[in-house]
Design an enzyme around this catalytic site. Sequence first.
Site, mmCIF file in Angstrom:
data_model
loop_
_atom_site.group_PDB
_atom_site.id
_atom_site.type_symbol
_atom_site.label_atom_id
_atom_site.label_comp_id
_atom_site.label_asym_id
_atom_site.label_seq_id
_atom_site.Cartn_x
_atom_site.Cartn_y
_atom_site.Cartn_z
ATOM 1 N N ALA A 1 0.834 -1.215 0.000
ATOM 2 C CA ALA A 1 0.000 0.000 0.000
ATOM 3 C C ALA A 1 0.862 1.256 0.000
ATOM 4 O O ALA A 1 0.628 2.189 0.760
ATOM 5 C CB ALA A 1 -0.945 -0.028 1.197
ATOM 6 N N GLY A 2 1.870 1.290 -0.852
ATOM 7 C CA GLY A 2 2.656 2.505 -1.064
ATOM 8 C C GLY A 2 1.945 3.340 -2.125
ATOM 9 O O GLY A 2 0.755 3.129 -2.424
ATOM 10 N N GLY B 1 0.670 1.326 -5.204
ATOM 11 C CA GLY B 1 -0.408 0.426 -4.778
ATOM 12 C C GLY B 1 -1.720 1.188 -4.593
ATOM 13 O O GLY B 1 -2.772 0.769 -5.089
ATOM 14 N N ASN C 1 10.212 -1.287 -9.636
ATOM 15 C CA ASN C 1 11.504 -1.097 -10.291
ATOM 16 C C ASN C 1 12.329 -2.380 -10.207
ATOM 17 O O ASN C 1 12.048 -3.254 -9.397
ATOM 18 C CB ASN C 1 12.313 -0.010 -9.551
ATOM 19 N N LYS D 1 13.719 -0.247 -18.621
ATOM 20 C CA LYS D 1 13.543 0.508 -17.372
ATOM 21 C C LYS D 1 14.762 0.294 -16.476
ATOM 22 O O LYS D 1 15.258 1.228 -15.840
ATOM 23 C CB LYS D 1 12.250 0.041 -16.678
ATOM 24 N N ASN E 1 19.652 6.417 -11.158
ATOM 25 C CA ASN E 1 19.409 6.338 -9.710
ATOM 26 C C ASN E 1 20.664 6.381 -8.835
ATOM 27 O O ASN E 1 20.756 7.231 -7.936
ATOM 28 C CB ASN E 1 18.540 5.117 -9.380
ATOM 29 N N SER F 1 14.078 7.878 -6.834
ATOM 30 C CA SER F 1 13.659 7.076 -5.677
ATOM 31 C C SER F 1 14.887 6.656 -4.856
ATOM 32 O O SER F 1 14.829 6.616 -3.625
ATOM 33 C CB SER F 1 12.884 5.854 -6.150
ATOM 34 N N GLU G 1 16.689 0.239 -3.692
ATOM 35 C CA GLU G 1 16.464 -0.900 -4.595
ATOM 36 C C GLU G 1 17.738 -1.239 -5.390
ATOM 37 O O GLU G 1 17.663 -1.847 -6.438
ATOM 38 C CB GLU G 1 15.292 -0.583 -5.523
HETATM 39 O O1 PAF Z 1 13.337 5.515 -9.798
HETATM 40 C C1 PAF Z 1 13.029 6.644 -10.235
HETATM 41 O O2 PAF Z 1 13.077 7.645 -9.552
HETATM 42 C C2 PAF Z 1 12.542 6.749 -11.663
HETATM 43 O O3 PAF Z 1 12.366 5.454 -12.137
HETATM 44 C C3 PAF Z 1 13.429 7.561 -12.615
HETATM 45 C C4 PAF Z 1 13.305 7.057 -14.011
HETATM 46 C C5 PAF Z 1 14.869 7.577 -12.204
HETATM 47 C C6 PAF Z 1 12.897 8.974 -12.704
HETATM 48 O O4 PAF Z 1 12.897 9.665 -11.489
#
Ligand code: PAF
Length: 309
Positions: free
Chosen positions: A8-9, A12, A113, A192, A200, A263, A275
């Site tokens: 539930a983030g 979600g 991700n 992706k 990231n 993220s 991650e």
């Molecule tokens: O993980 C993330 O933040 C996104 O997938 C990305 C593509 C880096 C864009 O902020």
Amino acid sequence: MQWHILGAGAIGLLWAAKFQRTGFNTTLLLRNPAKLATYRGTFTIVESSIQESPTQKAQQSSQIAVPAQALDAPDCGLIHNLLITTKSYDSLSAFNSIRHRLADNARILLLHNGMGPQQAIAEQNPQLQVWAGSTTDGAYLNSAFELIRAGHGHTRIGRLNDPQDQSLSNQLISCEQALSHSPDIHATLWQKLAINCAINPLTAIYQCRNGELSSHAEYRAHMQIICHEVEQVASHLQTPLFDQPLIDQACLVAEQTANNYSSMYQDVIHQRRSEIETITGYLCQQAAKHKIPVPENQRLYEQIIRLQA
Ligand code: PAF
């Protein structure tokens, strides 16, 4: 249609809202008893609504009523459709914790991700329909049950253990028009993954917004080395990435999301687990398996592991 959502983030809850608005019978599965105890049966979604002119945007807040239950709630029927939106490092254990409640031919859709857990679940459960997806939807939580929809993106899904099957993609278009079927979900997940490998870890190390990676010459040069190694691995695995070099695509995404903090940046800054294992870690594992040197990605992987420790 009946759906259960585990995780539930932000993503979600966003999908819980999409399902509920379409009329699907939706249930949130909450693993954390304290979180479940504070849930009052509805959550808030705040989104921009386009007014008379496309430049005029107003914030609109709505209440979404979706029931929630614990994973081991008694007298709960079998699960036929399960959406998993946990963080990637959690999805395999989340799946295993609900495995006993799945119908024999249940459908599982994983939206997160990274790579690794989706493939493990599909390989270990050939009787289940295992789907995976990649989304550019932008959403974040202001508090546990207050969702901010920051941007409308696109979602691509495909079935890992039968790429020809389009049944779920066709059904989910009724609740999300910006959804398409990926006939090669493996390549979609790799695309992706490649973008996440490029953006990231560097944003977490340089502590910068996505946009600075393409505008700052030194960061961009670093990203170029990362991208080159990722392309070597993808090419060895005969996985097509983009029509243009990965560095150009990564710069494009960095520019399109210039003001965002990735993220991983946010996880590292808030001292949360990131991650990295299913992003750069997955890339390094594949590289090691095929004896392809990826020294810069390996170095970044170790650096992030140290930072988050
Ligand atoms: O993980 C993330 O933040 C996104 O997938 C990305 C593509 C880096 C864009 O902020």
